[in-house]
Design a protein around this motif. Structure first.
Motif, PDB file in Angstrom:
ATOM      1  N   HIS A 114      -7.610   2.395   1.578  1.00 15.17           N
ATOM      2  CA  HIS A 114      -7.042   2.955   0.654  1.00 15.17           C
ATOM      3  C   HIS A 114      -6.221   4.255   1.079  1.00 15.17           C
ATOM      4  N   HIS A 118      -2.520   5.109   2.215  1.00 17.28           N
ATOM      5  CA  HIS A 118      -1.298   6.283   1.636  1.00 17.28           C
ATOM      6  C   HIS A 118      -0.666   6.663   2.864  1.00 17.28           C
ATOM      7  N   SER A 142      -4.542  12.997  -3.889  1.00 20.40           N
ATOM      8  CA  SER A 142      -4.405  12.136  -5.145  1.00 20.40           C
ATOM      9  C   SER A 142      -5.364  12.506  -6.208  1.00 20.40           C
ATOM     10  N   ASP A 309      -0.407   4.801  -6.639  1.00 20.32           N
ATOM     11  CA  ASP A 309      -1.244   3.672  -5.842  1.00 20.32           C
ATOM     12  C   ASP A 309      -0.153   2.387  -5.972  1.00 20.32           C
TER      13      ASP A 309
END
Ligand code: KG4
Ligand code: ZN
Length: 342
Positions: A114, A118, A142, A309
């Motif tokens: 993940h 990004h 984040s 996200d």
């Protein structure tokens, strides 16, 4: 060069957004995001509720992404999914679904980190945005992370610095909570800050290493400041909301910009990208554009929809892995803790 169309389905379910996206040769055909409203009243993500909502959303979200892309599931070449990091219950929904669909369609599976995704969102093929050249530096900001990452190649990354306590998204969200705003408070602080004076109140910046971050002291400072003022004037927050938000945001963005300046000084790299949910913040976006003019940096600011996200970033990371024939075994499992370098 091959003219074959490669369709990748990306699936993201690491936290509180269920998302699916179809991309073709690096171009986004669809990017559907179902955000979970259920957490707002609890002041943060409730893991058990998040996994239940993913369970409800995943089939319709994937169906919608495939429909919007104008293809059928039989056109898909590969399925890419978020393996981690994130909430285990949430990750399990996306991981199990991706594995089952790949098995059912008899197509390969690609697991995606993940945090890498990004950053790799910058490689989505978009008309108006430029792609960073290697090496570049990315400030990943984040709700769970705050890192300065050096990217030498698509999958060769090095953490130059990170937070020693809270993430910057948490600093936004926890400050908002102190002000009585619902979760996630980051976008609300951004909204009210636009109407306020950033110099109205002064908060102390933390003293940590050149490329390190710390936000827990700032949060405590804000809490005491609010408690002190509310004691004297119960309407203090209401009467000063815009100025308080502007001042908090100003302090946070000053911290981020200071660290980027240190990074450029230490590495000599002037190609600077931002990624992650907090890169949606209007002030950091403005400040980076100014940095191009003032300091000669070249900055890379993701399109708004690829900041928080989303599955398009998972699909592009999957596509880049696909080009390297980097597939996953069907026995792959979700991993709640995963570094950007893993
Ligand atoms: O990347 P993301 O969607 O989820 C994680 O992987 O954590 O980031 C969510 C974080 C939240 O803390 C949210 O408040 C923050 O991004 N955020 C913002 C803005 N939009 C989202 N923070 C400040 N200003 C914004 N406009
Ligand atoms: Zn994220």
């Amino acid at each position: 060069m091959s003219t074959e169309n490669i369709y990748i389905l990306g699936i993201e379910s690491s936290c509180d957004d269920t998302s699916a996206s179809v991309i073709c040769n690096g171009k986004v055909l669809s990017n559907v995001v179902a955000s979970q409203e259920v957490h707002a009243k609890y002041g943060g993500v409730v893991p058990e509720l998040a996994s239940r909502a993913h369970q409800q959303n995943i089939v319709p979200v994937v169906q919608q992404a495939i429909e919007q892309a104008g293809i059928t599931k039989h056109n898909l070449n590969t399925i890419a999914f978020t393996r981690g990091p994130g909430l285990m219950g949430s990750l399990l929904v996306g991981t199990s679904f991706a594995k089952s669909l790949a098995l059912g369609l008899n197509i390969p599976l690609i697991d995606v980190n993940h945090m890498q995704a990004h950053i790799l969102a910058h490689f989505i093929d978009e008309e108006e945005s430029k792609t960073p050249p290697f090496p570049f530096v990315c400030l990943t900001i984040s709700g769970g992370h705050t890192q300065i990452v050096k990217i030498t190649n698509h999958f060769e990354m090095e953490i130059l610095g990170e937070t020693i306590d809270d993430a910057v998204g948490e600093a936004f969200d926890k400050s908002a909570k102190i002000l009585g705003l619902p979760y996630p408070g980051g976008p609300l602080i951004d909204k009210y800050a636009q109407l306020g004076n950033p110099k109205a109140f002064k908060f102390t910046k933390p003293k940590v290493g050149d490329l390190e971050f710390s936000f827990s002291g700032l949060k405590t400072g804000i809490l005491y400041f609010i408690q002190r003022n509310v004691k004297e004037n119960p309407n203090f927050i209401k009467e000063n909301l815009n100025d308080i938000c502007a001042s908090i945001q100003y302090t946070i963005i000053e911290i981020l910009m200071d660290k980027l300046k240190n990074t450029v000084k230490q590495t000599g790299i002037k190609h600077i990208a931002i990624a992650g949910g907090v890169s949606a913040n209007s002030e950091i976006r403005k400040r980076l554009i100014l940095a191009e003019k003032h300091w000669g940096w070249t900055t890379y600011i993701p399109k708004f929809e690829y900041t928080t996200d989303n599955a398009a970033m998972i699909a592009i990371a999957g596509y880049l892995k696909y080009l390297n024939n980097d597939y996953s075994d069907i026995s792959v499992t979700a991993k709640a803790r995963l570094k950007v370098t893993e």
